[in-house]
Design a protein around this motif. Structure first.
Motif, PDB file in Angstrom:
ATOM      1  N   UNK A 545       0.773  -1.384   0.023  1.00  0.00           N
ATOM      2  CA  UNK A 545       0.055  -0.007  -0.062  1.00  0.00           C
ATOM      3  C   UNK A 545       0.805   1.395   0.018  1.00  0.00           C
ATOM      4  N   UNK A 546       2.073   1.133   0.238  1.00  0.00           N
ATOM      5  CA  UNK A 546       2.833   2.224   0.590  1.00  0.00           C
ATOM      6  C   UNK A 546       4.249   1.872   0.576  1.00  0.00           C
ATOM      7  N   UNK A 547       5.288   2.306  -0.135  1.00  0.00           N
ATOM      8  CA  UNK A 547       6.703   2.397   0.010  1.00  0.00           C
ATOM      9  C   UNK A 547       7.255   3.828   0.299  1.00  0.00           C
ATOM     10  N   UNK A 548       8.110   3.851   1.246  1.00  0.00           N
ATOM     11  CA  UNK A 548       8.690   5.149   1.692  1.00  0.00           C
ATOM     12  C   UNK A 548      10.184   5.005   2.465  1.00  0.00           C
ATOM     13  N   UNK A 549      10.857   5.882   2.507  1.00  0.00           N
ATOM     14  CA  UNK A 549      11.818   6.227   3.356  1.00  0.00           C
ATOM     15  C   UNK A 549      11.207   6.064   4.777  1.00  0.00           C
ATOM     16  N   UNK A 550      12.152   5.475   5.394  1.00  0.00           N
ATOM     17  CA  UNK A 550      11.521   5.108   7.069  1.00  0.00           C
ATOM     18  C   UNK A 550      11.204   6.265   7.746  1.00  0.00           C
ATOM     19  N   UNK A 551      12.236   7.211   7.876  1.00  0.00           N
ATOM     20  CA  UNK A 551      12.061   8.450   8.493  1.00  0.00           C
ATOM     21  C   UNK A 551      10.674   9.128   7.997  1.00  0.00           C
ATOM     22  N   UNK A 552      10.407   9.200   6.682  1.00  0.00           N
ATOM     23  CA  UNK A 552       9.426   9.917   6.198  1.00  0.00           C
ATOM     24  C   UNK A 552       8.084   8.985   6.692  1.00  0.00           C
TER      25      UNK A 552
END
Lengths: 586, 270
Positions: A545-552
Motif C-alpha cells: 500500500x505504501x513504500x517510503x523512506x523510513x523516517x518519512x
C-alpha cells in the motif's frame, strides 16, 4: 474491523459439520462397506424373519444336498439348511464380536484415560499390565480358559476382549497425553470442572474418531479368532456359528465341497468390510483439507517480463509479482502485483499483519514457496538475473551463496541430531568448495564474530544445549558465512526476548555495515522497523500500500492503512489511575 | 486503602530442583490491573497458574479475600474464591475445537451448578454482546473465527462466572497489532463496567503500560520491582527494568536511535 466482518464469510463452513459422515459415505468403498455391514447387522437382528428354517431343523434326506429351491445354499452334514444356519450364525458371531470389542474398549479406554490424564504411578503400573497382557499368546490363554470355564463362547470372547484391551489402552493413553496439556484443558480446570467431566467432555470428544477406527479393526480380529476357536471345536455345538459351520463343511469337504464357501465368504466379507470402513475413516481424517489438484486449475499465463531499466545501485527489483496457491477452481493470489526495489547496502523493511503476503513475497525471492505455490506473473531481477526464469538447480546455486536467509524460529531450523559446528562447516564446504579445515577455521571466526563468548564450546554443542538467542546468532553466522549480497530475514527476532532482540538486531546492523550487504527484514513490529530500516514497504492483503523512506513513513504516513497501523502502536503518555470499584458486581 | 483482593506472601515453587518462584510477594486490589512483566523463564506464568490453582505452590500463602487458596484446585474453591478465571495466550488451543461456542460458554456455569442448561443458554447472547461478537456465533465452532474473535470467546468464557479476578496470560501476544489494541480496549471497558481485577502477564512493556495500574517486573523467579505503572514503565529504578525498557524499540526512528544508544551504553548485562 476485520475480526468482526470476517464472521460473515465463514458461515458456509457451518455446512462442514455434518459432512464427515457424508464424506465417508461418498467414498465408494466406504459406502459399500457400510451397506454390507448394515445388511449383516439387520440379518442378525431379524434372523427369525429372514431364515426359512429353524437352524436346528434336520431333514435326514438332505444331508449334504446341493443348493436347491428348498435349501438355497444346500444342506450341511446333518441335513440342516446352510442358509438358515448362516443367518443365525451372523447373530451369534456378532454378539461374540461385540462382547470382545465392548470389553476391550471399556477396559482399554478407561485405563488409557486414567493413565494418560493422571500419569505418574498409575501410568507406570497400568502400562506394565498392558505390556504383560500383550506378551501373552492369546490363543493359548483362550484354550486354557476354555478348559477351565467350559464351552461358553461368550465367556471366551470376554476373556479375548481383555487380551485385546492393550490396543485401546495404548491408543487412548497416547492420545490423552497429547491433549492433556492443551490450554483448553487448563481452561476447563480453571472453570472448576471435575476430572471426570474434563475427560468425558473434552478429552473423549477429541479422541473418539481414532477409537472408533480401532474398534472396527478389533471387531474384525474378534470375528476371525472366534471363528477359529469354533473351527477347532470349542464352543457350544448346538448353537449355529460361522466357525462351527466351517468345521462341519470341512468334515464333508469331499462330499459337498461347495459348502465350505458360504461360512468362509461370510467371515471374509464381514471382516473385510470392517477393515475397509476403518481405512476409509482414517483416510478421511488424515486427508483434512488437502489442496485441490493443480492440474484442474487454469494454467497461469506467463507474462513476458517487462524490460525495466534498472539503475546500477539497485540489487533486487521486483515487478508486478503475483504469487498464487491452488484454491477451489482458481489460483488464490496471496501476493498481488507487488513492485519494489532494494538498493545495494540498504535495509529494506517489509511490514504488515498476518496474511499480508510479506513472508510469501520474501519466499518468492528465495524460490522457496510452500507446496503448490507458484509465481503466476511478474519478474524478480536480482543483480541483472531474472530469478523467475532460473531452474531449480540454478536457484539452488544462488541461494546460500548470494542470497541468504535467517528464519523466524531459530531452534526449528537447526537439526537437533548434529553438532552446531558440523551444521556450519558442511554448507561452507559444499557451497564454497573449501577444505574442512579451512571451513572450521572460518566457522570459529564467524561464531566469535556474531558475539558468542566461547566459539569452540558452541562449535561442539548440540542445538538443545544453547539458548534461542544463541541459536539465532549461529544461524546468522551461517547465513553470512558465504558473504551474501542479500540477506532475507523473516521475523528474525519475534521468538526472542526483548533484550536478546536488541542485541541480535545490533549484530545484524553491524554485519550489514561490515559486509555492505542488503537486508530484507520481514516483520510486524514497527519498533524493529524504526530501529533498523532505511526503506519500508507496508503490505496488506498481498499488495504493497505504501513504500517510503523510513523516517518519512513514520513522520508522515501517506496511506490510511499505515496510519491505522501506526495508531495501533501502544504509546501511552498517561497511565490509568486506580479507583476501587463502586459496588461489588454480582 | 482498599483491602487487597489477592495477597501473595513469600510464595515459593520448585519444579524438581529448579527454584521457579522465589519468595514472591504480590497484591492485587479489587478492580485493579496489575501488570506482570518479564522475559521467558522468569516465572511470570508460574505465579499466574499458582493463583489459578492449576500450578504447584511449594510454600507460602496466597490469600483471596483473606481465605488461603494456595494449592487448592479450582473445583474445590468455594464461594468467591471460585470467581478467579483465566484468559490464555493462544486463542487457537485454548478453545476445544470440537465444541460449539455455546457449549464453551455454558459449560463453566453448568458444571458449577450455578444455572440450569437452559438458563445458561439464555445468557450466552448477553456474554457474546459483552465481547462484541454477533449473536449467531453461538452455534459455530472455534475454527470459524479469527484469532481476535477467538480471544473474545475466551474472554466471554471467563466472564460467564462473574469473575472477581481474571488471570490474563499473554492474552494479546498472538494477535496482530490492530486486533491487539481492540482486545486491550475491550479488557479495559469490561473492567470499568464490572469491577473485575486483572493480573495481566505479558512480556511487552508497552502493552502492560496501556492497561495496568501497577506493574511488577519479574526476573529468574523474583519480583525485582513493583510499583505504580507510570513509574515502573517510564522511570524504572531497578537496572533490569531499565534494561527491559530500553531494549524495546519504539516506533519512531529518531527516538529509537536515542533509545538504542542508551541501551548499548548499558553494556552487556552483568
Amino acid at each position: 474491523m476485520t475480526d468482526i466482518s470476517s464472521t460473515q464469510q465463514v458461515s458456509t463452513q457451518a455446512l462442514k459439520r455434518t459432512s464427515f459422515l457424508w464424506s465417508v459415505l461418498r467414498n465408494p468403498l466406504g459406502l459399500l462397506a457400510t451397506i454390507i455391514l448394515l445388511v449383516v447387522l439387520l440379518t442378525a437382528i431379524f434372523a427369525p424373519a429372514v431364515a426359512p428354517f429353524d437352524p436346528s431343523h434336520v431333514e435326514i434326506f438332505k444331508v449334504n444336498v446341493a443348493p436347491s429351491s428348498d435349501y438355497w445354499l444346500g444342506g450341511d452334514g446333518s441335513g440342516r439348511d446352510i442358509f438358515s444356519r448362516l443367518v443365525y450364525g451372523a447373530r451369534n458371531t456378532l454378539v461374540g464380536a461385540s462382547i470382545a470389542v465392548a470389553v476391550a474398549a471399556l477396559i482399554g479406554v478407561t485405563g488409557g484415560l486414567a493413565a494418560g490424564y493422571y500419569g505418574r504411578i498409575l501410568d507406570v503400573a497400568s502400562s506394565w499390565v498392558a505390556d504383560g497382557l500383550m506378551a501373552l499368546p492369546a490363543i493359548i490363554v483362550l484354550l486354557a480358559f476354555f478348559q477351565a470355564l467350559g464351552s461358553s463362547i461368550h465367556l471366551s470372547m470376554a476373556v479375548f476382549g481383555i487380551m485385546l484391551s492393550p490396543g485401546f489402552f495404548r491408543l487412548t493413553r497416547s492420545l490423552v497425553r497429547s491433549v492433556r496439556n492443551e490450554l483448553y484443558v487448563d481452561a476447563a480446570r480453571v472453570s472448576g470442572l471435575s476430572d471426570f467431566r474434563i475427560m468425558w467432555r473434552h478429552i473423549l470428544l477429541v479422541i473418539r474418531a481414532p477409537v472408533v477406527i480401532q474398534a472396527s479393526i478389533v471387531a474384525g480380529i474378534a470375528i476371525v479368532i472366534q471363528a477359529g476357536l469354533e473351527f477347532l471345536g470349542l464352543g457350544d455345538a448346538s448353537i449355529p456359528t460361522w466357525g462351527g459351520m466351517l468345521q462341519d463343511a470341512f468334515d464333508n469337504l469331499y462330499v459337498a465341497p461347495i459348502s465350505v464357501y458360504w461360512p468362509g465368504l461370510a467371515i471374509a466379507i464381514t471382516v473385510g468390510s470392517l477393515v475397509l470402513l476403518a481405512n476409509v475413516i482414517r483416510d478421511r481424517m488424515q486427508q483434512g483439507d488437502a489442496p485441490p489438484k493443480v492440474s484442474r486449475l487454469p494454467k497461469p499465463e506467463p507474462k513476458p517480463s517487462p524490460i525495466s531499466s534498472v539503475s546500477d545501485d539497485t540489487l533486487l527489483d521486483i515487478r508486478d509479482l503475483v504469487v498464487g496457491y491452488p484454491g477451489k477452481g482458481e489460483w488464490k493470489q496471496v501476493v498481488k502485483a507487488v513492485t519494489m526495489s532494494v538498493k545495494r547496502g540498504e535495509i529494506f523493511g517489509l511490514v504488515g499483519e498476518s496474511g499480508s503476503g510479506k513472508t510469501q513475497t520474501a519466499f518468492a525471492v528465495l524460490g522457496l514457496l510452500s507446496k503448490g505455490g507458484r509465481i503466476l506473473s511478474g519478474s524478480i531481477t536480482f543483480d541483472g538475473i531474472d530469478l523467475t526464469a532460473l531452474s531449480a538447480s540454478q536457484m539452488h546455486a544462488l541461494r546460500g551463496k548470494r542470497i541468504a536467509y535467517v528464519p523466524q524460529e531459530p531452534m526449528s531450523n537447526l537439526d537437533p541430531s548434529f553438532r552446531i559446528g558440523w551444521q556450519l562447516v558442511e554448507p561452507m564446504v559444499s557451497v564454497l568448495g573449501i577444505s574442512q579445515a579451512e571451513a572450521k577455521e572460518r566457522a570459529l571466526a564467524l561464531l566469535a564474530r556474531v558475539g558468542l563468548p566461547h566459539p569452540e564450546r558452541v562449535f561442539q554443542c548440540y542445538p538443545h544445549q544453547i539458548s534461542g538467542g544463541m541459536a539465532q546468532r549461529v544461524l546468522i553466522a551461517g547465513a553470512v558465512s558465504c558473504k551474501p549480497d542479500l540477506l532475507i530475514a523473516d521475523e528474525p527476532t519475534t521468538a526472542l526476548d526483548v533484550t536478546v532482540q536488541a542485541e541480535v538486531l545490533e549484530l545484524m546492523r553491524d554485519l550489514q555495515a561490515e559486509y555492505g550487504m542488503s537486508i530484507i527484514l520481514v516483520t510486524h513490529n514497527f519498533g524493529v522497523v524504526a530501529d533498523m530500516c532505511d526503506t519500508v514497504a507496508v503490505m496488506r492483503d498481498g499488495a504493497v500500500v505504501e513504500t517510503a523512506e523510513a523516517r518519512k513513513l513514520f513522520a508522515a504516513p501517506g496511506h490510511e492503512y499505515t496510519r491505522m497501523l501506526l495508531d495501533s502502536v501502544l504509546e501511552d503518555p498517561d497511565t490509568r489511575t486506580y479507583s476501587p470499584p463502586k459496588e461489588a458486581s454480582a | 486503602m482498599t483491602a487487597p483482593l489477592i495477597e501473595c506472601e513469600k510464595v515459593n515453587t520448585f519444579f524438581g530442583t529448579f527454584h521457579a518462584l522465589k519468595d514472591v510477594n504480590l497484591t492485587i486490589r479489587p478492580g485493579e490491573t496489575v501488570g506482570l512483566v518479564g522475559e521467558s523463564g522468569s516465572g511470570k506464568t508460574t505465579i499466574g497458574r499458582a493463583i489459578l490453582g492449576i500450578g504447584p505452590v511449594t510454600s507460602g500463602r496466597i490469600s483471596f479475600e483473606g481465605q488461603d487458596i494456595a494449592g487448592v484446585v479450582p473445583r474445590n474453591r468455594k464461594g468467591d474464591a471460585a470467581r478467579i478465571q483465566a484468559v490464555f495466550q493462544d486463542p487457537y488451543t485454548s478453545l476445544n475445537p470440537s465444541m460449539t461456542i455455546e457449549d464453551i460458554l455454558t459449560e463453566p456455569v453448568v458444571a458449577r451448578r450455578l444455572a440450569s442448561k437452559d438458563d445458561a443458554r439464555a445468557q450466552v447472547r448477553t456474554l457474546l454482546d459483552q465481547v462484541a461478537l454477533p449473536a449467531d456465533a453461538a452455534h459455530r465452532f472455534p475454527r470459524e473465527f479469527s484469532g481476535g474473535q477467538r480471544q473474545r470467546v475466551a474472554i466471554a468464557r471467563a466472564l460467564a462466572l462473574h469473575p472477581k479476578l481474571i488471570v490474563c496470560d499473554e492474552p494479546v501476544s498472538a494477535l496482530d497489532l490492530s486486533t491487539q489494541a481492540r482486545v486491550l480496549d475491550l479488557f479495559i471497558e469490561l473492567q470499568e463496567r464490572t469491577g473485575v481485577a486483572y493480573l495481566f502477564v505479558s512480556h511487552d512493556l508497552a502493552v502492560v503500560r496501556h492497561i495496568s495500574h501497577r506493574v511488577a517486573v519479574m526476573r529468574s523467579g523474583e519480583i525485582v520491582e513493583f510499583g505504580e505503572c507510570d513509574q515502573v514503565t517510564a522511570h524504572p529504578e531497578h537496572p533490569y527494568t531499565q534494561r527491559l525498557l530500553l531494549a524495546a524499540p519504539v516506533a519512531d526512528p529518531v527516538r529509537q536511535q536515542e533509545r538504542r544508544e542508551a541501551f548499548l551504553s548499558l553494556g552487556k548485562e552483568a
